[in-house]
Design a protein around this motif. Structure first.
Motif, PDB file in Angstrom:
ATOM      1  N   GLU A 212      76.561 -14.754  70.249  1.00 33.51           N
ATOM      2  CA  GLU A 212      75.598 -15.306  69.294  1.00 33.51           C
ATOM      3  C   GLU A 212      75.802 -16.799  69.109  1.00 33.51           C
ATOM      4  O   GLU A 212      74.830 -17.558  69.008  1.00 33.51           O
ATOM      5  CB  GLU A 212      75.741 -14.569  67.965  1.00 33.51           C
ATOM      6  CG  GLU A 212      74.699 -14.935  66.947  1.00 33.51           C
ATOM      7  CD  GLU A 212      74.792 -14.077  65.694  1.00 33.51           C
ATOM      8  OE1 GLU A 212      74.371 -14.554  64.618  1.00 33.51           O
ATOM      9  OE2 GLU A 212      75.299 -12.935  65.796  1.00 33.51           O
ATOM     10  N   LEU A 213      77.039 -17.237  69.080  1.00 30.45           N
ATOM     11  CA  LEU A 213      77.336 -18.647  68.856  1.00 30.45           C
ATOM     12  C   LEU A 213      76.829 -19.524  70.004  1.00 30.45           C
ATOM     13  O   LEU A 213      76.265 -20.604  69.782  1.00 30.45           O
ATOM     14  CB  LEU A 213      78.843 -18.840  68.687  1.00 30.45           C
ATOM     15  CG  LEU A 213      79.333 -20.282  68.505  1.00 30.45           C
ATOM     16  CD1 LEU A 213      78.818 -20.862  67.200  1.00 30.45           C
ATOM     17  CD2 LEU A 213      80.858 -20.340  68.562  1.00 30.45           C
ATOM     18  N   LEU A 214      76.986 -19.035  71.236  1.00 31.44           N
ATOM     19  CA  LEU A 214      76.671 -19.847  72.404  1.00 31.44           C
ATOM     20  C   LEU A 214      75.366 -19.455  73.083  1.00 31.44           C
ATOM     21  O   LEU A 214      74.976 -20.082  74.069  1.00 31.44           O
ATOM     22  CB  LEU A 214      77.817 -19.759  73.432  1.00 31.44           C
ATOM     23  CG  LEU A 214      79.214 -20.132  72.915  1.00 31.44           C
ATOM     24  CD1 LEU A 214      80.221 -20.036  74.033  1.00 31.44           C
ATOM     25  CD2 LEU A 214      79.218 -21.519  72.302  1.00 31.44           C
ATOM     26  N   ASP A 233      78.868 -22.569  88.895  1.00 27.65           N
ATOM     27  CA  ASP A 233      78.155 -23.784  88.495  1.00 27.65           C
ATOM     28  C   ASP A 233      78.403 -24.167  87.044  1.00 27.65           C
ATOM     29  O   ASP A 233      77.649 -24.950  86.467  1.00 27.65           O
ATOM     30  CB  ASP A 233      76.655 -23.605  88.730  1.00 27.65           C
ATOM     31  CG  ASP A 233      76.096 -22.397  87.980  1.00 27.65           C
ATOM     32  OD1 ASP A 233      76.898 -21.682  87.341  1.00 27.65           O
ATOM     33  OD2 ASP A 233      74.872 -22.175  88.034  1.00 27.65           O
ATOM     34  N   GLY A 234      79.449 -23.626  86.449  1.00 23.38           N
ATOM     35  CA  GLY A 234      79.740 -23.943  85.052  1.00 23.38           C
ATOM     36  C   GLY A 234      79.034 -23.074  84.059  1.00 23.38           C
ATOM     37  O   GLY A 234      79.164 -23.277  82.847  1.00 23.38           O
ATOM     38  N   SER A 235      78.246 -22.099  84.540  1.00 24.22           N
ATOM     39  CA  SER A 235      77.511 -21.227  83.620  1.00 24.22           C
ATOM     40  C   SER A 235      78.311 -19.977  83.257  1.00 24.22           C
ATOM     41  O   SER A 235      77.754 -19.031  82.717  1.00 24.22           O
ATOM     42  CB  SER A 235      76.172 -20.817  84.246  1.00 24.22           C
ATOM     43  OG  SER A 235      76.373 -20.102  85.456  1.00 24.22           O
ATOM     44  N   VAL A 236      79.599 -19.963  83.572  1.00 23.61           N
ATOM     45  CA  VAL A 236      80.484 -18.831  83.245  1.00 23.61           C
ATOM     46  C   VAL A 236      81.601 -19.343  82.350  1.00 23.61           C
ATOM     47  O   VAL A 236      82.188 -20.399  82.605  1.00 23.61           O
ATOM     48  CB  VAL A 236      81.063 -18.184  84.516  1.00 23.61           C
ATOM     49  CG1 VAL A 236      82.094 -17.124  84.152  1.00 23.61           C
ATOM     50  CG2 VAL A 236      79.942 -17.574  85.351  1.00 23.61           C
ATOM     51  N   SER A 252      72.502 -18.218  81.925  1.00 20.18           N
ATOM     52  CA  SER A 252      71.709 -18.569  83.097  1.00 20.18           C
ATOM     53  C   SER A 252      71.128 -19.973  82.984  1.00 20.18           C
ATOM     54  O   SER A 252      70.460 -20.303  82.004  1.00 20.18           O
ATOM     55  CB  SER A 252      70.581 -17.541  83.277  1.00 20.18           C
ATOM     56  OG  SER A 252      69.776 -17.887  84.366  1.00 20.18           O
ATOM     57  N   GLY A 253      71.397 -20.786  84.000  1.00 18.78           N
ATOM     58  CA  GLY A 253      70.792 -22.109  84.092  1.00 18.78           C
ATOM     59  C   GLY A 253      71.335 -23.144  83.139  1.00 18.78           C
ATOM     60  O   GLY A 253      70.819 -24.252  83.076  1.00 18.78           O
TER      61      GLY A 253
END
Length: 282
Positions: A212-214, A233-236, A252-253
């Protein structure tokens, strides 16, 4: 508000159309009178012209009037006069629709800017030219600039492409935007404190609190995590679990900023401390 109160007080749905509120009693009475009176007059004139026996006249009037009025005339008149019967409801609906169409749209924007003087001013200037009102701003420092998160209110006719074009013209890069609601206007500090309180009360709420926070999604595929089949790509985002291993999130993205990672790790520490205190109390 008064219109809404009247609409709620109007009662159940109309028996004819089944969708609009039941028409006002005075209008309904006038419509029924207009439907019944001509039929009553015509039938009485016909019976008086034929001069049947008294009992037969009464029976003919009662039966024919009931059948014609209840099954034929009144329903037909209600459908014919539906526009007039539901005039107030139609006007209320039209006014509500126009209000919604003219209402400003709320967007959440995330964009990377160079960490230079005047860069944010150029962006806000471009948005102001489009009559965009900035309602909230959060800044996330990055190694190559800053990642700004804005909550903005735009005119209803302004499209997402026009908004992205204005951001790009102001020097913004890697911009993403999403429709949002007024809930996004709760400041980040207050939201983080509320979620921290949830984690203190129940450490098992940690994955949901971080999601919820992110605005992230919890990865539940343990094989994908253990085999390294996740985006690079930094999305994890991976945070330590107070129970076992790691808790993994993806968005995602949209990569996670160092500030967001720090907040998630801090929530994990709070959950671990709270879990330890609960275990000691037992």
């Amino acid at each position: 508000m008064e219109q809404l109160r009247e609409s709620v007080a109007a009662g159940s749905a109309c028996d004819v159309c089944g969708r609009l509120p039941h028409p006002h009693r005075f209008r309904l009475s006038l419509a029924k009178l207009a439907a019944v009176l001509p039929v009553e007059l015509a039938l009485h004139a016909l019976v008086l012209a034929l001069h049947p026996p008294y009992l037969l006249a009464v029976a003919l009037l009662a039966i024919s009037t009931t059948v014609l009025v209840v099954w034929v005339v009144e329903p037909s008149a209600m459908r014919l006069l539906r526009g007039w019967l539901h005039g107030p409801a139609y006007r209320m609906r039209r006014a509500a629709r126009e209000t919604i169409e003219k209402a400003p749209s709320l967007w959440r924007i995330r964009v990377t800017l160079d960490d230079e003087t005047g860069q944010l001013e150029r962006l806000t200037g471009r948005l102001a030219e489009l009559d965009v009102n900035i309602l909230g701003l959060t800044v996330h420092p990055l190694a190559d600039g800053v990642r700004d998160e804005l909550v903005v209110s735009t005119p209803a006719e302004l499209s997402a492409d026009e908004l992205l074009d204005a951001i790009a013209a102001a020097g913004g890069r890697d911009a993403h935007l999403w429709p949002t609601t007024a809930l996004a206007l709760v400041d980040g500090q207050t939201e983080a404190l509320n979620l921290a309180a949830r984690v203190v009360a129940d450490p098992a709420e940690l994955p949901h609190a971080v999601s919820e926070l992110l605005g992230a999604r919890l990865v539940t595929d343990r094989l994908a995590v253990s085999n390294g089949r996740l985006p690079t790509d930094g999305s994890v985002l991976k945070i330590p679990s107070p129970w076992n291993g790691l808790i993994v999130f993806t968005r995602s993205g949209e990569g996670f900023t160092p500030a967001e990672s720090a907040r998630a790790h801090r929530l994990a520490q709070i959950a671990e401390l709270s879990r330890g205190e609960v275990s000691c109390c037992r």
